[in-house]
Design an enzyme around this catalytic site. Structure first.
Site, PDB file in Angstrom:
ATOM      1  N   LEU A   6      13.256  27.914  17.246  1.00 25.03           N
ATOM      2  CA  LEU A   6      13.523  26.338  17.584  1.00 25.03           C
ATOM      3  C   LEU A   6      12.979  26.193  18.909  1.00 25.03           C
ATOM      4  O   LEU A   6      13.635  26.777  20.143  1.00 25.03           O
ATOM      5  CB  LEU A   6      15.052  26.126  17.566  1.00 25.03           C
ATOM      6  N   GLY A   9      13.246  21.053  21.809  1.00 23.91           N
ATOM      7  CA  GLY A   9      13.880  20.277  22.757  1.00 23.91           C
ATOM      8  C   GLY A   9      13.098  20.069  24.075  1.00 23.91           C
ATOM      9  O   GLY A   9      12.103  20.761  24.498  1.00 23.91           O
ATOM     10  N   ARG A  13      16.856  19.134  31.820  1.00 28.42           N
ATOM     11  CA  ARG A  13      17.506  19.407  33.358  1.00 28.42           C
ATOM     12  C   ARG A  13      16.627  20.602  34.027  1.00 28.42           C
ATOM     13  O   ARG A  13      16.783  20.539  35.139  1.00 28.42           O
ATOM     14  CB  ARG A  13      18.826  20.621  32.925  1.00 28.42           C
ATOM     15  N   GLU A 167      31.414  22.823  18.036  1.00 28.29           N
ATOM     16  CA  GLU A 167      30.617  22.466  19.249  1.00 28.29           C
ATOM     17  C   GLU A 167      31.811  22.210  20.512  1.00 28.29           C
ATOM     18  O   GLU A 167      32.757  21.428  19.935  1.00 28.29           O
ATOM     19  CB  GLU A 167      29.567  21.259  18.973  1.00 28.29           C
ATOM     20  N   LYS A 364     -15.784  43.573  46.625  1.00 28.08           N
ATOM     21  CA  LYS A 364     -15.701  42.904  45.116  1.00 28.08           C
ATOM     22  C   LYS A 364     -17.007  43.389  44.549  1.00 28.08           C
ATOM     23  O   LYS A 364     -18.095  43.640  45.014  1.00 28.08           O
ATOM     24  CB  LYS A 364     -16.151  41.272  45.668  1.00 28.08           C
ATOM     25  N   ASN A 390     -20.584  55.667  55.948  1.00 29.49           N
ATOM     26  CA  ASN A 390     -19.745  55.037  56.946  1.00 29.49           C
ATOM     27  C   ASN A 390     -20.224  53.632  56.908  1.00 29.49           C
ATOM     28  O   ASN A 390     -20.976  53.615  57.694  1.00 29.49           O
ATOM     29  CB  ASN A 390     -19.798  55.893  58.208  1.00 29.49           C
ATOM     30  N   ASN A 399     -24.556  38.823  49.882  1.00 28.11           N
ATOM     31  CA  ASN A 399     -24.907  38.817  48.576  1.00 28.11           C
ATOM     32  C   ASN A 399     -25.252  37.672  48.257  1.00 28.11           C
ATOM     33  O   ASN A 399     -25.922  37.455  47.029  1.00 28.11           O
ATOM     34  CB  ASN A 399     -24.042  39.419  47.981  1.00 28.11           C
ATOM     35  N   TYR A 400     -25.213  36.425  48.641  1.00 27.29           N
ATOM     36  CA  TYR A 400     -25.196  35.176  48.090  1.00 27.29           C
ATOM     37  C   TYR A 400     -26.258  34.346  49.201  1.00 27.29           C
ATOM     38  O   TYR A 400     -25.938  34.019  50.124  1.00 27.29           O
ATOM     39  CB  TYR A 400     -23.849  34.521  48.041  1.00 27.29           C
TER      40      TYR A 400
HETATM   41  C1  UD1 Z   1      23.195  25.119  20.482  1.00 24.13           C
HETATM   42  C2  UD1 Z   1      24.493  25.594  19.400  1.00 24.13           C
HETATM   43  C3  UD1 Z   1      25.614  26.157  19.832  1.00 24.13           C
HETATM   44  C4  UD1 Z   1      25.251  27.520  20.846  1.00 24.13           C
HETATM   45  C5  UD1 Z   1      24.101  27.177  21.666  1.00 24.13           C
HETATM   46  C6  UD1 Z   1      23.848  28.301  22.244  1.00 24.13           C
HETATM   47  C7  UD1 Z   1      23.988  23.824  17.637  1.00 24.13           C
HETATM   48  C8  UD1 Z   1      24.392  22.648  17.078  1.00 24.13           C
HETATM   49  N1  UD1 Z   1      24.670  24.180  18.801  1.00 24.13           N
HETATM   50  O1  UD1 Z   1      24.034  24.304  21.392  1.00 24.13           O
HETATM   51  O2  UD1 Z   1      26.663  26.322  19.025  1.00 24.13           O
HETATM   52  O3  UD1 Z   1      26.615  27.853  21.479  1.00 24.13           O
HETATM   53  O4  UD1 Z   1      23.143  26.471  21.333  1.00 24.13           O
HETATM   54  O5  UD1 Z   1      22.986  28.111  23.323  1.00 24.13           O
HETATM   55  O6  UD1 Z   1      23.274  24.351  17.221  1.00 24.13           O
HETATM   56  N2  UD1 Z   1      16.312  22.209  19.415  1.00 24.13           N
HETATM   57  C9  UD1 Z   1      15.161  21.825  18.528  1.00 24.13           C
HETATM   58  N3  UD1 Z   1      15.363  20.406  18.067  1.00 24.13           N
HETATM   59  C10 UD1 Z   1      16.437  19.785  18.294  1.00 24.13           C
HETATM   60  C11 UD1 Z   1      17.463  20.290  19.057  1.00 24.13           C
HETATM   61  C12 UD1 Z   1      17.214  21.634  19.606  1.00 24.13           C
HETATM   62  O7  UD1 Z   1      14.197  22.458  18.363  1.00 24.13           O
HETATM   63  O8  UD1 Z   1      16.518  18.594  17.734  1.00 24.13           O
HETATM   64  C13 UD1 Z   1      15.999  23.491  19.886  1.00 24.13           C
HETATM   65  C14 UD1 Z   1      15.903  23.478  21.565  1.00 24.13           C
HETATM   66  O9  UD1 Z   1      14.835  23.351  21.937  1.00 24.13           O
HETATM   67  C15 UD1 Z   1      16.702  24.758  21.703  1.00 24.13           C
HETATM   68  C16 UD1 Z   1      17.660  24.987  20.615  1.00 24.13           C
HETATM   69  O10 UD1 Z   1      17.179  24.495  19.808  1.00 24.13           O
HETATM   70  O11 UD1 Z   1      15.740  26.012  21.989  1.00 24.13           O
HETATM   71  C17 UD1 Z   1      19.218  25.013  21.250  1.00 24.13           C
HETATM   72  O12 UD1 Z   1      19.030  23.608  21.338  1.00 24.13           O
HETATM   73  P1  UD1 Z   1      20.296  23.033  22.447  1.00 24.13           P
HETATM   74  O13 UD1 Z   1      20.050  21.441  22.404  1.00 24.13           O
HETATM   75  O14 UD1 Z   1      19.999  23.703  23.844  1.00 24.13           O
HETATM   76  O15 UD1 Z   1      21.540  23.237  21.516  1.00 24.13           O
HETATM   77  P2  UD1 Z   1      23.006  23.474  22.571  1.00 24.13           P
HETATM   78  O16 UD1 Z   1      23.603  22.249  22.689  1.00 24.13           O
HETATM   79  O17 UD1 Z   1      22.863  24.416  23.972  1.00 24.13           O
END
Ligand code: UD1
Ligand code: MG
Length: 500
Positions: A6, A9, A13, A167, A364, A390, A399-400
């Site tokens: 995944l 995101g 931050r 969560e 080089k 030496n 060279n250039y």
């Molecule tokens: C998630 C978990 C949480 C866990 C934590 C660990 C869920 C609901 N929660 O929360 O239980 O403790 O990770 O770090 O799963 N991403 C997507 N598409 C989206 C949302 C997220 O690809 O729509 C990817 C993000 O890029 C990331 C990962 O999923 O790589 C986690 O997403 P993030 O939003 O950081 O989840 P957390 O709120 O941290």
């Protein structure tokens, strides 16, 4: 095994134009670390490669994947699916569903959790093992944290079995006190996953489709849920801010430092070394503080690297001394050679044994044979240098010509006097001597002294005497007032004189 990463995101931050998964740790994008581990897990028998769910900065992530695939063909197996809108981790995994083999379990990884070890993931997938084609257990990688805030909590029944994941934002105060957290990494039975993902609802504090909600569904369906933990906490640490990225980088570098020391390398300070690639060392190698190693670097036995050197994609022989502040890139250095301080070896610098390259010398695309020396302030480019040559201070191979590069050939046993320019293409014959200050535009014959220099003359000479300059006064307002006063004084004196 199906592997889904995944990575859609945004990583708000980080406050960066770059998608978070392309931020680098140890010189490599976070996603590349995850993919390297994923590819190593899948083995050669798997037809389909890992699937990356992309969304934010999708074009950048795709371009990155295409680029790494050029260098490493195994990345050619990586597929992507687009999650156009980020509606949660469950929604992200749903996008990959059509690509999953229902006969195989599915491992879910996060693109921003770069350092999970192959060993931990193999242990997790073994936990979920069942009969091929039949759904087996669900395996969760959890972690006990002193400060669990921000994470999903693992809620267990009185008998210790996992009931659900809650969560942080949806947790009750009692649940918030739970120290065992969800790392997000899990192995799921794919057939059931299909059903569970479709049943997800976004009725929670964040209005998202939580992947974590499938846990309660698995419990309801009687699927056993097993958990395990990584040996080290850093394996499950995710990167959300630049602060966390820098923190994880230090943890990683310290681990690399300890591995090097365990293999027999002396480090002046394990907290002051950076390896951004692979560093292979023989025995009794020693590395002083502040050195950076990039790409593939090998240091053979007995070699010593002084403080603040940068070494990239280079192969260094036995018992070489690389002194402080040297910069090596794409270089080969033979045994017993001395490099630096302040030396620069650029790509194609190929030094044989016992070569000395001293301070402020740049080499080089040049081959330098055994026992040759360029100890001070020189540029050797596009050259072939023989043995026992030496090269004097201030020597430059020109060279250039502004358009093309040309070669300089310096045969064995040549002595080049200081401040010499060799205008390439040019050849210096075996055993020749070039007088200091020579500008060599034609080949120099073997065993002769060649010198191009205006004849030295001496003339009677009187050194000029310094002329004292008058100091010009700037007319400032104050000066003007003084000037006025003087004028008045003068006119008064005049009129007094006139009266007399
Ligand atoms: C998630 C978990 C949480 C866990 C934590 C660990 C869920 C609901 N929660 O929360 O239980 O403790 O990770 O770090 O799963 N991403 C997507 N598409 C989206 C949302 C997220 O690809 O729509 C990817 C993000 O890029 C990331 C990962 O999923 O790589 C986690 O997403 P993030 O939003 O950081 O989840 P957390 O709120 O941290
Ligand atoms: Mg997160």
């Amino acid at each position: 095994m199906n592997i889904v990463i995944l990575a859609a995101g945004q990583g708000k931050r980080m406050k960066s134009a770059l998608p978070k998964v392309l931020q680098t740790l140890a010189g490599k994008p976070l996603l590349q670390h995850v993919l390297i581990t994923a590819l190593s897990l899948q083995g050669k028998q798997t037809k389909a490669g890992p699937i990356v769910v992309i969304g934010h900065g999708a074009a950048n992530v795709k371009a990155f994947l295409a680029n790494v695939a050029k260098e490493d063909p195994s990345f050619g197996n990586v597929a992507t699916v687009l999650q156009a809108e980020q509606k949660g981790t469950g929604h992200a995994l749903l996008q990959a569903l059509p690509k999953l083999d229902p006969q195989e379990p599915t491992l879910v990884l996060y693109g921003d959790v770069p350092l999970t070890s192959k060993k931990t993931l193999a242990k997790l997938s073994k936990l979920a093992d069942g009969v091929r084609g039949q759904d087996s257990a669900l395996a969760l990688l959890t972690q006990n944290l002193a400060n669990p805030s921000g994470y999903g909590r693992i809620v267990r029944d009185a008998d210790g079995s996992v009931r659900e994941i809650v969560e942080e934002k949806d947790a009750t105060p009692v649940q918030k006190a739970i120290k065992e957290i969800n790392t997000g990494i899990m192995v799921l039975p794919t057939n059931s996953l299909r059903k569970w993902l479709k049943a997800l609802r976004a009725s929670n504090a964040q209005g998202e489709y939580y992947l974590t909600d499938v846990i309660a569904m698995a419990v309801k369906d009687g699927v056993p849920i097993r958990t395990t933990q990584a040996d080290d906490e850093f394996e499950t640490v995710g990167v959300n801010s630049r602060d966390q990225l820098a923190g994880l980088e230090r943890i990683h570098q310290l681990n690399v430092a300890h591995q090097l020391m365990a293999a027999g390398v002396s480090l002046a300070d394990p907290s002051r070394i950076d390896v951004r690639g692979t560093l292979e060392c023989g025995t009794d190698v020693s590395i002083d503080v502040g050195c950076v190693f990039e790409g593939c670097v090998t240091l053979a036995s007995g070699t010593k690297v002084g403080p603040y050197c940068v070494i990239r994609n280079s192969e260094i022989g036995n018992d070489v001394a690389i002194h402080a502040f040297s910069h090596l890139d794409g270089a080969k250095v033979g045994h017993h050679s001395l490099i630096g301080p302040y030396a620069r070896l650029r790509p194609g610098a190929d030094l044989a044994n016992d070569v000395h390259i001293g301070n402020f010398v740049e080499v080089k695309n040049s081959k330098i044979a055994a026992n040759s020396k360029a100890n001070h302030l020189a540029y050797v480019g596009d050259s072939i240098v023989g043995s026992r040559v030496n090269i004097g201070a201030g020597t430059i191979t020109c060279n250039y010509d502004g358009v093309n590069k040309h070669q300089t050939i310096i045969e064995d046993d040549v002595f080049i006097g200081s401040d010499t320019q060799l205008v390439a293409p040019v050849r210096v014959g075996r055993g020749a001597t070039l007088g200091a200050g020579t500008t060599l535009t034609k080949d120099a014959p073997a065993n002769q002294l060649t010198v191009s220099r205006a004849k030295q003359i001496s003339l009677p000479w009187q050194r000029p005497v310094k002329i004292e300059k008058k100091i010009a006064v700037k007319k400032t307002a104050a000066n003007k007032v003084t000037a006025k006063k003087t004028a008045i004084k003068k006119s008064v004196t005049k009129s007094v004189k006139g009266k007399k």
